[in-house]
Design a protein around this motif. Structure first.
Motif, PDB file in Angstrom:
ATOM      1  N   UNK A  33      -5.222  12.631   0.594  1.00 34.80           N
ATOM      2  CA  UNK A  33      -6.279  12.522  -0.630  1.00 34.80           C
ATOM      3  C   UNK A  33      -6.950  13.767  -0.659  1.00 34.80           C
ATOM      4  N   UNK A  34      -7.703  13.808  -1.744  1.00 38.84           N
ATOM      5  CA  UNK A  34      -8.570  15.088  -2.100  1.00 38.84           C
ATOM      6  C   UNK A  34     -10.077  14.810  -1.680  1.00 38.84           C
ATOM      7  N   UNK A  35     -10.574  13.575  -1.269  1.00 37.26           N
ATOM      8  CA  UNK A  35     -11.934  13.344  -1.271  1.00 37.26           C
ATOM      9  C   UNK A  35     -12.203  13.418   0.306  1.00 37.26           C
ATOM     10  N   UNK A  36     -13.181  14.048   0.792  1.00 37.38           N
ATOM     11  CA  UNK A  36     -13.712  14.410   2.070  1.00 37.38           C
ATOM     12  C   UNK A  36     -13.930  13.043   2.772  1.00 37.38           C
ATOM     13  N   UNK A  37     -14.616  12.083   2.393  1.00 34.37           N
ATOM     14  CA  UNK A  37     -14.488  10.642   2.789  1.00 34.37           C
ATOM     15  C   UNK A  37     -13.240  10.031   3.309  1.00 34.37           C
ATOM     16  N   UNK A  38     -12.344  10.087   2.270  1.00 33.75           N
ATOM     17  CA  UNK A  38     -11.117   9.658   2.250  1.00 33.75           C
ATOM     18  C   UNK A  38     -10.442  10.516   3.552  1.00 33.75           C
ATOM     19  N   UNK A  39     -10.475  11.619   3.418  1.00 35.10           N
ATOM     20  CA  UNK A  39      -9.882  12.309   4.499  1.00 35.10           C
ATOM     21  C   UNK A  39     -10.210  12.017   5.827  1.00 35.10           C
ATOM     22  N   UNK A  40     -11.605  11.957   6.114  1.00 32.26           N
ATOM     23  CA  UNK A  40     -11.925  11.708   7.297  1.00 32.26           C
ATOM     24  C   UNK A  40     -11.428  10.241   7.676  1.00 32.26           C
ATOM     25  N   UNK A  41     -11.364   9.149   6.958  1.00 31.80           N
ATOM     26  CA  UNK A  41     -11.110   7.917   7.290  1.00 31.80           C
ATOM     27  C   UNK A  41      -9.587   7.799   7.398  1.00 31.80           C
ATOM     28  N   UNK A  42      -8.745   8.827   7.206  1.00 33.72           N
ATOM     29  CA  UNK A  42      -7.276   8.762   7.223  1.00 33.72           C
ATOM     30  C   UNK A  42      -6.768   9.499   8.364  1.00 33.72           C
ATOM     31  N   UNK A  43      -7.423  10.620   8.493  1.00 33.90           N
ATOM     32  CA  UNK A  43      -6.579  11.845   9.437  1.00 33.90           C
ATOM     33  C   UNK A  43      -6.081  11.319  10.646  1.00 33.90           C
ATOM     34  N   UNK A  44      -6.955  10.689  11.713  1.00 35.77           N
ATOM     35  CA  UNK A  44      -6.609  10.387  12.726  1.00 35.77           C
ATOM     36  C   UNK A  44      -5.259   9.497  12.708  1.00 35.77           C
ATOM     37  N   UNK A  45      -5.281   8.342  11.871  1.00 32.59           N
ATOM     38  CA  UNK A  45      -4.153   7.426  11.861  1.00 32.59           C
ATOM     39  C   UNK A  45      -2.796   8.066  11.351  1.00 32.59           C
ATOM     40  N   UNK A  46      -3.133   9.245  10.404  1.00 28.11           N
ATOM     41  CA  UNK A  46      -2.004   9.723  10.117  1.00 28.11           C
ATOM     42  C   UNK A  46      -1.170  10.524  11.086  1.00 28.11           C
ATOM     43  N   UNK A  47      -2.115  11.229  11.900  1.00 29.52           N
ATOM     44  CA  UNK A  47      -1.574  12.066  12.914  1.00 29.52           C
ATOM     45  C   UNK A  47      -0.933  11.048  14.058  1.00 29.52           C
ATOM     46  N   UNK A  48      -1.308  10.153  14.319  1.00 29.36           N
ATOM     47  CA  UNK A  48      -0.643   9.220  15.169  1.00 29.36           C
ATOM     48  C   UNK A  48       0.718   8.399  14.267  1.00 29.36           C
ATOM     49  N   UNK A  49       0.598   8.259  13.064  1.00 30.35           N
ATOM     50  CA  UNK A  49       1.797   7.736  12.439  1.00 30.35           C
ATOM     51  C   UNK A  49       3.156   8.889  12.623  1.00 30.35           C
ATOM     52  N   UNK A  50       2.735  10.200  12.437  1.00 33.74           N
ATOM     53  CA  UNK A  50       3.682  11.065  12.260  1.00 33.74           C
ATOM     54  C   UNK A  50       4.391  11.180  13.680  1.00 33.74           C
ATOM     55  N   UNK A  51       3.496  11.126  14.824  1.00 37.66           N
ATOM     56  CA  UNK A  51       4.077  10.909  16.066  1.00 37.66           C
ATOM     57  C   UNK A  51       5.023   9.709  16.235  1.00 37.66           C
ATOM     58  N   UNK A  52       4.623   8.422  15.710  1.00 41.62           N
ATOM     59  CA  UNK A  52       5.559   7.069  15.672  1.00 41.62           C
ATOM     60  C   UNK A  52       6.677   7.469  14.981  1.00 41.62           C
ATOM     61  N   UNK A  53       6.504   8.185  13.884  1.00 43.99           N
ATOM     62  CA  UNK A  53       7.928   8.555  13.179  1.00 43.99           C
ATOM     63  C   UNK A  53       8.674   9.680  13.447  1.00 43.99           C
ATOM     64  N   UNK A  54       8.325   9.963  14.610  1.00 45.42           N
ATOM     65  CA  UNK A  54       9.049  11.087  15.364  1.00 45.42           C
ATOM     66  C   UNK A  54       9.108  12.263  14.859  1.00 45.42           C
ATOM     67  N   UNK A  55       8.149  12.761  14.074  1.00 44.11           N
ATOM     68  CA  UNK A  55       7.827  14.101  13.746  1.00 44.11           C
ATOM     69  C   UNK A  55       7.416  14.996  14.805  1.00 44.11           C
ATOM     70  N   UNK A  56       8.134  16.513  14.704  1.00 44.96           N
ATOM     71  CA  UNK A  56       7.659  17.336  15.719  1.00 44.96           C
ATOM     72  C   UNK A  56       7.140  18.362  15.303  1.00 44.96           C
ATOM     73  N   UNK A  57       6.723  18.642  13.898  1.00 46.38           N
ATOM     74  CA  UNK A  57       5.903  19.567  13.266  1.00 46.38           C
ATOM     75  C   UNK A  57       5.180  18.983  12.041  1.00 46.38           C
ATOM     76  N   UNK A  58       3.701  19.342  11.981  1.00 44.56           N
ATOM     77  CA  UNK A  58       2.965  18.748  11.081  1.00 44.56           C
ATOM     78  C   UNK A  58       2.269  19.918  10.355  1.00 44.56           C
ATOM     79  N   UNK A  59       2.615  19.861   8.965  1.00 46.39           N
ATOM     80  CA  UNK A  59       1.583  21.157   8.296  1.00 46.39           C
ATOM     81  C   UNK A  59       0.781  20.389   7.547  1.00 46.39           C
TER      82      UNK A  59
END
Ligand code: AMP
Ligand code: MG
Length: 333
Positions: A279-305
């Motif tokens: 999202x575009x909102x700073x509070x929402x970005x803070x609430x989501x960012x770490x969970x998304x980094x972990x999710x990308x790993x679970x989904x087998x991603x090797x590069x995250x832009x």
């Protein structure tokens, strides 16, 4: 050892307090991220935190308290401004670095003469601290270097078999770690940005932003906050932080696209690439960012832009974490 996950209840809070009194490590929810807690006054108990996390021993821990009066038991030479800020922002996401008293062992303060103290804004954890009757040293409950846990399952992924109990308080509301400040003439210096922003603090005093908030610690200069030296907040995938407008961000990512490549975007969607939106909102970005980094790993991603956040308000906290997750690999278009 078996790792139990329990929802907050009279029973589980009693059990957490008992384990903590016995010198064990328990993961607890806070409004920022999950903490890996132990008796801050016991060298043996705090040692177990460093061991479970694999954390370098010169990286000090924040001590969590349930009443402002506890601050005086742990710290000395407390400036008047600290009382004003405690009154305004506690319980909440503000850690104050103060001169420590001798009862705080060196291991808790990473060998420093100062200690960071905070009253977290989570009723269950405040209850646990009160029931245990001891201040709790609690770093984020992730393996050292990994993204901080914002849900009990993240803690379980990193700590299973290493600690006896996780109290599952649901998703963390804030999602990034507390603001860490030290006291300087006429005001404070922000050592780590968080939900209590520079803008909010500047209503009360002068506010400086420490150089290491936006820059890499280099070997020549000793940072005030030892934590900034280390690679941090990083998933297994390689993270690239891209500072660009929507159009140039999209073009860049499409050029570097691949099966195990993904983007963390600010828009609702992005055709032609694996994406997660924070999202575009700073509070929402803070609430989501770490969970998304972990999710990308679970989904087998090797590069995250990642489409870089702004640097004001709470976005500064997100930006501060992401430059470290990216190992300072920032692409400016
Ligand atoms: P974490 O435990 O992962 O939330 O990280 C705690 C952060 O607070 C690290 O960046 C530490 O360097 C910082 N910190 C804790 N205590 C102190 C202190 N006494 N002086 C300066 N920074 C501190
Ligand atoms: Mg941490």
């Amino acid at each position: 050892m078996e790792t139990l996950i329990m929802k907050p209840s009279d029973n589980s809070i009693e059990l957490a307090a008992k384990l903590l009194r016995q010198g064990e490590v328990v993961a607890v929810p806070t409004e920022t991220v999950y903490g890996l807690a132990a008796n801050a006054l016991s060298t043996d108990a705090v040692n177990k935190i460093y061991k479970a996390k694999g954390r370098p021993s010169d990286n000090p821990l924040i001590v969590h308290i349930a009443e402002a009066s506890m601050m005086e038991k742990l710290c000395c030479d407390i400036p008047k401004l600290a009382y004003v800020l405690a009154e305004k922002f506690w319980p909440g996401s503000l850690t104050m670095v103060l001169n420590k008293r001798k009862l705080i062992p060196d291991i808790t303060s990473g060998g420093l003469d100062t200690v960071g103290v905070r009253m977290p804004d989570n009723e269950h954890t405040l209850d646990i601290i009160k029931k245990a009757g001891i201040p709790l040293a609690a770093p984020s409950a992730n393996l050292s270097g990994m993204p901080s846990p914002t849900a009990a399952v993240h803690v379980f992924d990193d700590m299973k078999g290493k600690i006896p109990l996780i109290i599952d308080g649901g998703r963390c509301r804030v999602g990034v770690e507390s603001t860490v400040i030290s006291f300087i003439e006429n005001g404070v210096s922000i050592l780590r940005p968080g939900a209590v922003t520079a803008e909010m603090l500047s209503d009360f005093c002068d506010v400086k932003i420490d150089d290491f908030v936006l820059n890499q610690a280099n070997s020549g200069v000793k940072p005030i906050s030892p934590g900034v030296k280390y690679k941090h907040y990083s998933p297994n995938a390689k993270v690239f932080l891209v500072e660009a407008d929507d159009f140039h961000f999209k073009n860049y990512v499409l050029k570097h696209n691949g099966e195990k490549v993904c983007a963390i975007i600010k828009q609702e969607n992005l055709d032609g690439i694996n994406f997660y939106s924070y999202g575009d909102d700073d509070k929402q970005q803070a609430a989501k960012i770490f969970a998304l980094l972990r999710l990308a790993d679970k989904d087998g991603m090797e590069k995250i832009y990642i489409h870089a956040p702004k640097k004001d308000g709470m976005a500064l906290a997100v930006y501060n974490r992401l430059i470290r997750a990216a190992g300072f690999d920032i692409i400016k278009l």
